[in-house]
Design a protein around this motif. Structure first.
Motif, PDB file in Angstrom:
ATOM      1  N   ALA A  49       0.407  -0.855   0.248  1.00 38.93           N
ATOM      2  CA  ALA A  49      -0.351   0.340   0.266  1.00 38.93           C
ATOM      3  C   ALA A  49       1.214   1.579  -0.252  1.00 38.93           C
ATOM      4  O   ALA A  49       0.596   2.258  -0.119  1.00 38.93           O
ATOM      5  N   LEU A  50       2.026   1.152   0.953  1.00 36.81           N
ATOM      6  CA  LEU A  50       2.508   2.864   0.250  1.00 36.81           C
ATOM      7  C   LEU A  50       3.465   2.924  -1.314  1.00 36.81           C
ATOM      8  O   LEU A  50       3.824   3.749  -0.709  1.00 36.81           O
ATOM      9  N   ARG A  51       3.690   2.282  -1.950  1.00 39.48           N
ATOM     10  CA  ARG A  51       4.232   2.217  -3.615  1.00 39.48           C
ATOM     11  C   ARG A  51       2.635   2.969  -3.689  1.00 39.48           C
ATOM     12  O   ARG A  51       3.364   3.413  -5.003  1.00 39.48           O
ATOM     13  N   ASP A  52       1.527   2.903  -3.324  1.00 39.40           N
ATOM     14  CA  ASP A  52       0.458   3.255  -4.124  1.00 39.40           C
ATOM     15  C   ASP A  52       0.569   4.879  -4.135  1.00 39.40           C
ATOM     16  O   ASP A  52       1.143   5.563  -3.222  1.00 39.40           O
ATOM     17  N   GLY A  53      -0.579   5.417  -5.005  1.00 46.13           N
ATOM     18  CA  GLY A  53      -0.257   7.378  -4.452  1.00 46.13           C
ATOM     19  C   GLY A  53       0.829   7.986  -5.918  1.00 46.13           C
ATOM     20  O   GLY A  53       1.754   7.239  -6.188  1.00 46.13           O
ATOM     21  N   GLU A  54       0.061   8.357  -6.189  1.00 46.78           N
ATOM     22  CA  GLU A  54       1.017  10.198  -6.661  1.00 46.78           C
ATOM     23  C   GLU A  54       2.136  10.627  -5.608  1.00 46.78           C
ATOM     24  O   GLU A  54       3.629  10.718  -6.663  1.00 46.78           O
ATOM     25  N   LEU A  55       2.006  10.671  -4.136  1.00 47.22           N
ATOM     26  CA  LEU A  55       2.971  11.317  -3.611  1.00 47.22           C
ATOM     27  C   LEU A  55       3.251  10.372  -2.326  1.00 47.22           C
ATOM     28  O   LEU A  55       2.592   9.100  -2.109  1.00 47.22           O
ATOM     29  N   TRP A  89       9.282  18.157  -3.832  1.00 49.88           N
ATOM     30  CA  TRP A  89      10.315  17.296  -2.779  1.00 49.88           C
ATOM     31  C   TRP A  89       8.958  15.743  -3.014  1.00 49.88           C
ATOM     32  O   TRP A  89       9.789  14.647  -2.204  1.00 49.88           O
ATOM     33  N   ARG A  90       8.191  15.792  -3.191  1.00 50.13           N
ATOM     34  CA  ARG A  90       6.845  14.525  -2.632  1.00 50.13           C
ATOM     35  C   ARG A  90       6.837  13.983  -4.232  1.00 50.13           C
ATOM     36  O   ARG A  90       6.164  12.557  -3.697  1.00 50.13           O
ATOM     37  N   ARG A  91       6.623  14.349  -4.534  1.00 50.50           N
ATOM     38  CA  ARG A  91       5.899  13.492  -6.327  1.00 50.50           C
ATOM     39  C   ARG A  91       6.561  12.299  -6.528  1.00 50.50           C
ATOM     40  O   ARG A  91       8.074  12.321  -7.104  1.00 50.50           O
ATOM     41  N   ARG A  92       6.232  11.554  -7.000  1.00 51.93           N
ATOM     42  CA  ARG A  92       7.056   9.648  -7.726  1.00 51.93           C
ATOM     43  C   ARG A  92       7.275   9.890  -9.464  1.00 51.93           C
ATOM     44  O   ARG A  92       6.074  10.223  -9.785  1.00 51.93           O
ATOM     45  N   LEU A  93       7.927   9.513  -9.002  1.00 51.65           N
ATOM     46  CA  LEU A  93       7.525   9.101 -10.715  1.00 51.65           C
ATOM     47  C   LEU A  93       7.142   7.862 -11.613  1.00 51.65           C
ATOM     48  O   LEU A  93       6.119   7.931 -10.511  1.00 51.65           O
ATOM     49  N   PRO A  94       6.293   8.035 -12.305  1.00 47.34           N
ATOM     50  CA  PRO A  94       5.392   7.900 -12.664  1.00 47.34           C
ATOM     51  C   PRO A  94       4.957   6.013 -13.138  1.00 47.34           C
ATOM     52  O   PRO A  94       4.070   5.278 -13.540  1.00 47.34           O
ATOM     53  N   LYS A  95       6.341   5.917 -13.945  1.00 53.93           N
ATOM     54  CA  LYS A  95       7.074   4.792 -13.740  1.00 53.93           C
ATOM     55  C   LYS A  95       7.816   3.968 -12.552  1.00 53.93           C
ATOM     56  O   LYS A  95       8.742   4.533 -12.562  1.00 53.93           O
ATOM     57  N   ALA A  96       7.836   2.890 -12.902  1.00 49.70           N
ATOM     58  CA  ALA A  96       8.920   1.959 -11.493  1.00 49.70           C
ATOM     59  C   ALA A  96       9.967   1.801 -12.433  1.00 49.70           C
ATOM     60  O   ALA A  96       9.527   1.678 -13.945  1.00 49.70           O
TER      61      ALA A  96
END
Length: 650
Positions: A225-231, A619-626
């Protein structure tokens, strides 16, 4: 002595012109605070300045007019005398062949006056790298997604990115600062606002790689669940990671694996006493719950004897846990450096170094002479930030650095270079002069304070050569005349951002020949729009929506797009996508090219919008691809074509 005379003695400029040509005069009340925040400058009745000797070059210093001749001098290191002599004239030619290092120069004149000043002997220039022309993939490490991480990029993700970058022919991977932040303030997540530049952020540890940890130690936790989400949800991620690290530490204490205890003790011994101080500081910070200047008298300044007692007492296990977390982070980062070397990367890791530290953090507590906690580093008004900038960071001060023999600056460089083939000094203009804003004043009410520029460059060259690490100076902004030339003379590379490499009046982009060989070139930075965002004017729309002056009109942006197209066509490049821009940049003489992973993935939003706190998810946004899927998204053929003459063999 009046304020302005005292300010002049401390190298404080009481007025200046900003990047828009406006004159600023420092208010007397602000000037008084700045003067009070600095230690007394060393009085030098015999010698006019710190002595800096570049190996292989003759060095001569003038004696002060009030010095009574003859003047005896002695160069010492520890208890040993390296050289001595007598000056019968008003100048001294220093001996050649002295070993590199920071030594002490003792002088005495015929009237009995004595003086002791630092004497720095440095290589003629910093390390120049062992590659011709190379390129890097640059990424915000926290932003990396993967099928296995805990909601934040970690050192295992970094190792996977190293593998990908090496397969594409890159010479290294560039990263945001990895400095230690505050474990109990996870939402203070800016990597440029550290607790300490001496230590690492344990949130980058892949806890599942620790021999002492098993997922069964955290029953009922939904890591997926920690891996979900845009931020990134830093509160949840930090809670889970610190629980996991404590579980691993408990198991380590109870039953360490073969050689683990010995390796940990070796790490502790190697990093002592600084590591013990840091660990004690963290324990005390949690115990007192207040800024360090409000602690009890015995702890307001670091004391190694007291720290040793704390580690041996009831708080010893808590102290050891902080050391354990640093050891785990160090091991995993070192493994990434080793992997890059194995893959033939001539640069390896390119790490960023923040310009200052949080005033209530470890570095400011540990070094109270050379760091002024009530003065914040910033920048005066310019076209991009018309109100000026206050970064809320404490920086070094000149008198304190001299009094400490530049040791705090040297230790910071050494920690930053430990696993890096190149580092970038954020706001390198601060080596020459720092723009300081006293607490309680607006960003445009700061002052410029002169720094011991040549001495700091000498220390930089010493550490760069010792660590075999290229140094790149982020030399953007209002640059004094001759500044870049002096950096270049000492072998510190320039940092060239294509967005800014344009004619000021007409807006056309400079050609290839404008770019220096000893420089890192890139299209943008973490504080600027991504390439896709720039083309779509996403940054302009966002800033206006949150009440921030973008410093640019829509017409200006449209004109910039036309000018970029003209620059590309002039090189026979017919496309306008990111690979076209990279083709242009790759053709410049600049020896390093940094390519933002956000640009390769077509990300619209930038990692950070200066001047915002809660208005934008900095500093919170995660990249759109793994990380596992990135290779399939990148246009490999176009990237290989753009970087063809910069690729590593194989």
């Amino acid at each position: 002595m009046d304020l302005f005379t005292k300010a002049a003695e401390l190298g404080i400029q009481t007025e200046f012109y900003d990047g828009q040509g406006c004159r600023h005069v420092t208010p007397p009340e602000a000037l008084a605070l700045i003067i009070e925040a600095m230690p007394e400058a060393a009085v030098r009745p015999l010698l006019d300045r710190i002595v800096v000797i570049r190996q292989g070059e003759e060095c001569r210093s003038d004696l002060d007019a009030q010095a009574a001749l003859p003047v005896r001098w002695q160069i010492v290191v520890g208890e040993a005398t390296l050289a001595e002599g007598t000056a019968d004239a008003r100048n001294v030619t220093w001996p050649q062949g002295l070993p590199s290092g920071t030594h002490r120069l003792r002088l005495s004149d015929a009237s009995g006056r004595t003086e002791e000043v630092p004497l720095l002997v440095a290589p003629p220039h910093a390390f120049n790298g062992e590659f011709d022309r190379s390129w890097l993939i640059a990424v915000q490490l926290y932003s990396l997604r993967s099928a296995r991480n805990w909601g934040i990029g970690d050192f295992t993700d970094l190792s996977q990115l190293i593998e990908l970058a090496a397969a594409l022919g890159a010479g290294g991977v560039g990263l945001n600062p990895l400095h230690a932040l505050f474990d109990d303030r996870p939402n203070d997540c800016s990597p440029y606002s550290p607790n300490s530049r001496m230590f690492l952020n344990p949130l980058y540890i892949d806890v599942e790689r620790l021999p002492e940890f098993s997922l069964s130690d955290l029953p009922g936790v939904d890591i997926a669940a920690l891996r979900d989400g845009e931020l990134i949800d830093y509160n949840v991620v930090a809670t889970m990671k610190w629980r996991a690290l404590r579980a691993a530490f408990d198991k380590f204490c109870d039953a360490p694996g073969p050689g683990r205890r010995e390796a940990f003790e070796a790490f502790r011994s190697e990093r002592a006493p600084l590591l013990t101080r840091f660990a004690c500081f963290e324990v005390l910070r949690h115990k007192f719950g207040t800024p360090w200047w409000d602690w009890t008298d015995e702890w307001r300044r670091p004391d190694d004897v007291r720290c040793a007692r704390l580690r041996e007492g009831p708080d010893g296990r808590a102290v050891e846990f902080i050391e354990f977390a640093q050891w785990c982070a160090d091991e995993q980062l070192r493994a990434c450096q080793a992997l890059a070397a194995e893959r033939g990367m001539r640069v390896g890791l390119y790490l960023d170094v923040a310009v200052g530290v949080q005033s209530d953090g470890f570095d400011a507590w540990n070094e109270q002479t050379a760091i002024s906690r009530v003065l914040s580093v910033g920048a005066p008004p310019d076209s991009l930030n018309t109100a000026g900038q206050n970064w809320g960071l404490a920086g070094f001060n000149a008198p304190g650095l001299e009094l400490t023999g530049f040791a705090p600056f040297r230790e910071m460089l050494r920690a930053s270079m430990r696993y890096a083939g190149a580092i970038r000094l954020d706001h390198v203009l601060g080596l020459n002069r720092l723009y300081l804003v006293p607490h309680g004043f607006a960003a445009d009410q700061g002052v410029y304070v002169r720094m011991p520029f040549e001495a700091l460059l000498a220390v930089t060259a010493q550490e760069s050569v010792d660590q075999r690490c290229v140094v790149i100076g982020e030399d953007l902004g209002t640059v004094p005349d001759g500044f870049r030339e002096q950096l270049a003379a000492w072998g510190v590379w320039s940092y060239r951002v294509m967005m800014f490499e344009r004619d000021f009046h007409q807006g056309w982009f400079f050609g290839l020949d404008h770019y220096l060989p000893n420089a890192l070139v890139t299209f943008n930075t973490h504080d600027l729009a991504t390439y896709s965002g720039w083309r779509a004017s996403t940054d302009l729309h966002l800033k206006r929506s949150i009440g921030v002056d973008p410093g640019e009109s829509d017409d200006s942006r449209r004109h910039a797009l036309v000018m970029l197209g003209d620059a590309l066509r002039h090189q026979g490049i017919e496309q306008d996508d990111i690979y076209a821009v990279l083709t242009f940049l790759a053709r410049t003489p600049s020896r390093l090219l940094a390519i933002a992973l956000e640009d390769l993935l077509g990300v619209l939003d930038q990692p950070n919008v200066p001047g915002t706190v809660s208005e934008h998810p900095n500093w919170r946004r995660r990249l759109p691809k793994a990380i596992e899927d990135i290779a399939a998204v990148i246009n490999r053929q176009a990237l290989l074509a753009a970087t063809a003459d910069r690729r590593i063999a194989g």
